[in-house]
Design a protein around this motif. Sequence first.
Motif, PDB file in Angstrom:
ATOM      1  N   ALA A 178      21.398  23.753  10.534  1.00 43.07           N
ATOM      2  CA  ALA A 178      22.216  24.973  10.325  1.00 43.07           C
ATOM      3  C   ALA A 178      22.663  25.080  11.742  1.00 43.07           C
ATOM      4  CB  ALA A 178      21.734  26.099  10.056  1.00 43.07           C
TER       5      ALA A 178
ATOM      6  N   THR B  40      32.366  24.284   8.284  1.00 44.28           N
ATOM      7  CA  THR B  40      30.874  24.190   8.603  1.00 44.28           C
ATOM      8  C   THR B  40      30.061  23.145   7.800  1.00 44.28           C
ATOM      9  OG1 THR B  40      30.733  26.565   9.193  1.00 44.28           O
ATOM     10  CG2 THR B  40      28.739  25.650   8.555  1.00 44.28           C
TER      11      THR B  40
ATOM     12  N   LYS C 119      24.760  38.264   9.321  1.00 42.52           N
ATOM     13  CA  LYS C 119      24.711  37.016   8.498  1.00 42.52           C
ATOM     14  C   LYS C 119      24.756  37.405   7.248  1.00 42.52           C
ATOM     15  CE  LYS C 119      22.569  34.293  12.059  1.00 42.52           C
ATOM     16  NZ  LYS C 119      21.536  33.151  12.157  1.00 42.52           N
TER      17      LYS C 119
ATOM     18  N   ASP D 153      23.363  27.540  14.152  1.00 44.31           N
ATOM     19  CA  ASP D 153      22.931  28.758  14.967  1.00 44.31           C
ATOM     20  C   ASP D 153      22.162  28.487  16.394  1.00 44.31           C
ATOM     21  OD1 ASP D 153      21.078  28.223  12.883  1.00 44.31           O
ATOM     22  OD2 ASP D 153      20.012  30.275  13.608  1.00 44.31           O
TER      23      ASP D 153
ATOM     24  N   LEU E 150      27.867  20.206   9.152  1.00 40.06           N
ATOM     25  CA  LEU E 150      26.464  20.115   8.827  1.00 40.06           C
ATOM     26  C   LEU E 150      26.018  18.647   8.297  1.00 40.06           C
ATOM     27  CD1 LEU E 150      26.101  23.588   6.846  1.00 40.06           C
ATOM     28  CD2 LEU E 150      25.096  23.068   9.103  1.00 40.06           C
TER      29      LEU E 150
ATOM     30  N   ASP F 178      21.315  26.861   6.081  1.00 38.74           N
ATOM     31  CA  ASP F 178      22.952  27.770   6.413  1.00 38.74           C
ATOM     32  C   ASP F 178      23.442  28.526   5.494  1.00 38.74           C
ATOM     33  OD1 ASP F 178      24.932  25.809   4.851  1.00 38.74           O
ATOM     34  OD2 ASP F 178      23.182  24.652   5.426  1.00 38.74           O
TER      35      ASP F 178
ATOM     36  N   ASP G 103      25.160  30.491  11.734  1.00 36.89           N
ATOM     37  CA  ASP G 103      24.707  29.434  11.157  1.00 36.89           C
ATOM     38  C   ASP G 103      26.155  28.500  10.902  1.00 36.89           C
ATOM     39  OD1 ASP G 103      22.587  30.833  10.995  1.00 36.89           O
ATOM     40  OD2 ASP G 103      21.956  30.108   9.181  1.00 36.89           O
ATOM     41  N   GLY G 104      27.274  29.143  11.119  1.00 33.51           N
ATOM     42  CA  GLY G 104      28.591  28.494  10.809  1.00 33.51           C
ATOM     43  C   GLY G 104      29.540  28.440  11.758  1.00 33.51           C
TER      44      GLY G 104
END
Length: 332
Positions: free
Chosen positions: A127, A150, A225, A129, A154, A173, A137-138
């Motif tokens: 993720a 994202t 989130k 973050d 990843l 994520d 996370d993105g």
Amino acid sequence: MPPIIASFPTARPRRLRASAALRNLTREHELSVNDLIWPVFVRDGEGIEEPVPSMPGVVRRSVDKVVEAAVEAHALGIPAICLFPYTDSALKTEDCAEAWNPDNLCNRAIRGIKAAVPDLAVMTDVALDPYNINGHDGFVIDGEIRNDETVAALVKMTVAQAEAGADIIGPSDMMDGRIGAMRSALETNGFQNVTILSYSAKYASGFYGPFRDAVGASGALTGDKKTYQMDPGNVDEAMRMIARDLQEGADMVMVKPGLPYLDICNRVKRDFAVPTFAYQVSGEYAMIQAAALNGWIDGEKVMLESLMAFRRAGCDGVLTYFAPQVARLLNG
């Protein structure tokens, strides 16, 4: 078929509770060291073990100390350790490039652990973050957490972790389509045996606060989130997320948080019969520790009882900060 129970006094259920031997013989579920994954926080520096104030008993460790912790875990019989980085704020950027740096904290720790205890499984977190100046996370673009951009990042993060020697990739994520993209990249790059333990049902929970302190994400987070983590009121959606991730190539699935979502764990195991894990998250840990430190509960008993609840619900294993303490107790 309903159970057949004779009437009293022919049936006296207390007979089977009369001694430790009988209780042990008739116990339906067991807690084993093999059920434990130990989450560990890694930071920069050397020779550092820095307490996390909101998680009594938990520390951030420099890479050398993480390797020592891994050696301890292996000696205790704990099968896996999971790494979470406390990234220097200077390395947190909009593009999150530190996430796939081959020499970032996690990748250095992976290599150190595999050199010291190659038989210990190393799990990672996937993720953005810990590397994102926005704490999400993105990628955040024009106020929106962007999914497809994202996922591409990843995938790079996943390959870098696999190259470092990770055994288990843990995507936390909750972006759509990321499992399929990660599995494809692992196959293409020769990492066919790297396992994906997907955080398939990760809820937008209030139980994550101490963790965000531990990884230094609390101050960075803007907004919440809820556009990518799940609504706590949803059950059927969790089943759809599990099904999707399995279809895309997840080997194992995770429910997060743990104790407040045991109903989800139980249904996942019943409906899919796949390796099912839960994360006893920072807020759950902190509550037990705080109550124990205040003398309000027997911390040891509650710790063990809480972990047995996961096994009873159908979980094959648990990520828990209690792992080394539990292992010592179970090992006698």
